[in-house]
Design an enzyme around this catalytic site. Structure first.
Site, PDB file in Angstrom:
ATOM      1  N   SER A  42       0.848  -1.197   0.000  1.00 63.63           N
ATOM      2  CA  SER A  42       0.000   0.000   0.000  1.00 63.63           C
ATOM      3  C   SER A  42       0.880   1.242   0.000  1.00 63.63           C
ATOM      4  CB  SER A  42      -0.905   0.017   1.230  1.00 63.63           C
ATOM      5  OG  SER A  42      -1.418   1.324   1.405  1.00 63.63           O
ATOM      6  N   HIS A  47      -1.245  -1.331  -4.161  1.00 66.74           N
ATOM      7  CA  HIS A  47      -2.549  -1.021  -3.568  1.00 66.74           C
ATOM      8  C   HIS A  47      -2.592   0.489  -3.334  1.00 66.74           C
ATOM      9  CE1 HIS A  47      -6.103  -2.107  -1.076  1.00 66.74           C
ATOM     10  NE2 HIS A  47      -5.710  -1.116  -0.284  1.00 66.74           N
ATOM     11  N   ASP A  99      -4.731   3.615  -1.951  1.00 63.75           N
ATOM     12  CA  ASP A  99      -5.832   3.925  -1.032  1.00 63.75           C
ATOM     13  C   ASP A  99      -6.400   5.318  -1.263  1.00 63.75           C
ATOM     14  OD1 ASP A  99      -6.112   1.616   0.727  1.00 63.75           O
ATOM     15  OD2 ASP A  99      -4.072   2.061   1.390  1.00 63.75           O
ATOM     16  N   MET A 104      -9.081   8.060   0.002  1.00 60.22           N
ATOM     17  CA  MET A 104      -9.900   8.419   1.173  1.00 60.22           C
ATOM     18  C   MET A 104     -10.496   9.799   0.964  1.00 60.22           C
ATOM     19  SD  MET A 104      -7.291   7.219   4.132  1.00 60.22           S
ATOM     20  CE  MET A 104      -6.635   5.556   4.194  1.00 60.22           C
ATOM     21  N   HIS A 124      -8.395   1.131  -4.052  1.00 58.41           N
ATOM     22  CA  HIS A 124      -9.322   0.875  -2.948  1.00 58.41           C
ATOM     23  C   HIS A 124     -10.046   2.178  -2.645  1.00 58.41           C
ATOM     24  CE1 HIS A 124      -9.601  -0.243   1.664  1.00 58.41           C
ATOM     25  NE2 HIS A 124     -10.795  -0.174   1.083  1.00 58.41           N
ATOM     26  N   MET A 150     -12.247   4.310  -0.653  1.00 55.06           N
ATOM     27  CA  MET A 150     -12.898   4.549   0.646  1.00 55.06           C
ATOM     28  C   MET A 150     -13.602   5.898   0.547  1.00 55.06           C
ATOM     29  SD  MET A 150      -9.785   3.163   3.032  1.00 55.06           S
ATOM     30  CE  MET A 150      -8.564   3.304   1.741  1.00 55.06           C
ATOM     31  N   MET A 164     -11.477  -6.014   5.562  1.00 52.85           N
ATOM     32  CA  MET A 164     -10.725  -5.013   6.330  1.00 52.85           C
ATOM     33  C   MET A 164     -10.408  -5.599   7.705  1.00 52.85           C
ATOM     34  SD  MET A 164     -10.331  -2.547   4.238  1.00 52.85           S
ATOM     35  CE  MET A 164      -9.345  -1.610   5.415  1.00 52.85           C
ATOM     36  N   GLY A 178      -9.061   4.052   7.146  1.00 51.52           N
ATOM     37  CA  GLY A 178      -8.818   5.481   7.322  1.00 51.52           C
ATOM     38  C   GLY A 178      -7.357   5.813   7.580  1.00 51.52           C
ATOM     39  N   ASP A 210      -6.628  -6.350   4.464  1.00 48.37           N
ATOM     40  CA  ASP A 210      -6.042  -5.008   4.481  1.00 48.37           C
ATOM     41  C   ASP A 210      -6.071  -4.440   5.894  1.00 48.37           C
ATOM     42  OD1 ASP A 210      -5.170  -2.472   3.872  1.00 48.37           O
ATOM     43  OD2 ASP A 210      -6.846  -1.959   2.553  1.00 48.37           O
ATOM     44  N   GLY A 240      -2.919  -3.712   9.242  1.00 46.18           N
ATOM     45  CA  GLY A 240      -2.183  -4.346  10.337  1.00 46.18           C
ATOM     46  C   GLY A 240      -1.463  -5.621   9.955  1.00 46.18           C
ATOM     47  N   GLY A 270       1.204  -1.859   4.131  1.00 45.03           N
ATOM     48  CA  GLY A 270       1.820  -0.546   3.978  1.00 45.03           C
ATOM     49  C   GLY A 270       3.065  -0.439   4.833  1.00 45.03           C
TER      50      GLY A 270
HETATM   51  C1  DX5 Z   1      -6.409   1.478   5.703  1.00 51.58           C
HETATM   52  C2  DX5 Z   1      -5.867   1.260   4.288  1.00 51.58           C
HETATM   53  C3  DX5 Z   1      -4.724   0.323   4.231  1.00 51.58           C
HETATM   54  C4  DX5 Z   1      -3.490   0.777   4.911  1.00 51.58           C
HETATM   55  C5  DX5 Z   1      -2.715  -0.409   5.388  1.00 51.58           C
HETATM   56  O1  DX5 Z   1      -7.474   2.331   5.656  1.00 51.58           O
HETATM   57  O2  DX5 Z   1      -6.898   0.737   3.477  1.00 51.58           O
HETATM   58  O3  DX5 Z   1      -4.429  -0.080   2.898  1.00 51.58           O
HETATM   59  O4  DX5 Z   1      -2.675   1.589   4.110  1.00 51.58           O
HETATM   60  O5  DX5 Z   1      -1.668   0.050   6.150  1.00 51.58           O
HETATM   61  P1  DX5 Z   1      -0.880  -0.851   7.201  1.00 51.58           P
HETATM   62  O6  DX5 Z   1      -0.336  -2.012   6.440  1.00 51.58           O
HETATM   63  O7  DX5 Z   1       0.161   0.079   7.695  1.00 51.58           O
HETATM   64  O8  DX5 Z   1      -1.873  -1.280   8.242  1.00 51.58           O
HETATM   65 ZN    ZN Z   2      -6.554  -0.249   1.439  1.00 55.34          ZN
END
Ligand code: DX5
Ligand code: ZN
Length: 216
Positions: free
Chosen positions: A7, A32, A34, A36, A65, A67, A136, A141, A174, A176, A196
């Site tokens: 990510s 990936h 993201d 937002m 992705h 959001m 998720m 976020g 996605d 943690g 990420g």
């Molecule tokens: C969260 C995102 C993830 C995020 C993952 O809202 O959708 O893609 O970047 O980040 P890590 O891997 O650091 O949890």
């Molecule tokens: Zn994501």
């Protein structure tokens, strides 16, 4: 082996070109991206304008992705900017079947993301049409949050549903993901892990970040 989707939310944007070149040398499967909107999730990130630059910097597929609320208004813009697949959230799409068909009409694979509190059963009637379900494992976020362990049985439920019906639908997780949670996710039946922090903030660099997850 489980696929890895780094990510870029966690990338160092002052060294993007270098980081995309480093990623190209790894076995990462796709990028990936993201998006937002500050409405559906409490944070703002990137849009199609930025995606175009990634398109120039990498040959890897770009999974987007979304959001965002009313994603159906923006699908075409992301495909034009270089998205190779689109993921919308179940929670933002009252006419999810129509939105999925719109994505397919644009010629790219369609995925649906489920927030931690949204059950797999909400997708049962359209699962045959989906190319991917994104579970998720954090509340969306922000990067760098902690993996929610209670999502593991949810992954298993989805795995069984897909296998029993012979659907061709990938399961992605996605949030943690690190070496230990990647192993748990893989045991539960995940095909692709988004990561990420574990990739871009790995102490030994991006290549080590990707291989640590794959070795998990
Ligand atoms: C969260 C995102 C993830 C995020 C993952 O809202 O959708 O893609 O970047 O980040 P890590 O891997 O650091 O949890
Ligand atoms: Zn994501």
């Amino acid at each position: 082996m489980m696929k890895i989707a780094p990510s870029v939310l966690a990338a160092d944007f002052s060294r993007l070109d270098e980081q995309m070149k480093a990623l190209a040398k790894t076995s990462a499967d796709r990028i990936h991206f993201d998006v937002m909107d500050g409405v559906f999730v409490p944070n703002l990130s990137m849009g199609p304008f930025i995606l175009e630059f990634f398109k120039q910097m990498t040959d890897l597929p770009l999974e987007v992705h979304l959001m965002i609320v009313e994603p159906e208004k923006h699908l075409e813009a992301y495909v034009k900017a270089g998205a190779t697949s689109l993921i919308v959230h179940q929670e933002t799409c009252p006419h999810l079947h129509r939105t999925i068909q719109q994505i397919k009409d644009l010629g790219v694979p369609a995925g649906v993301a489920l927030n931690p509190a949204t059950p797999v059963s909400t997708l049962e009637d359209i699962l045959a049409d989906l190319d991917l379900v994104l579970i998720m494992t954090v509340n969306p976020g922000f990067g760098g949050q902690q993996f929610i362990q209670s999502m593991l049985p949810k992954i298993q439920i989805l795995r069984e549903l897909i296998d029993e019906n012979g659907y061709e639908c990938e399961i992605e997780v996605d949030g943690g993901i690190n070496a230990s949670t990647a192993a748990l996710a893989q045991q539960a039946g995940v095909d692709v892990a988004v990561a990420g922090t574990a990739v871009f903030a790995h102490s030994e660099g991006i290549a080590q970040g990707v291989s640590a997850l794959q070795g998990a």
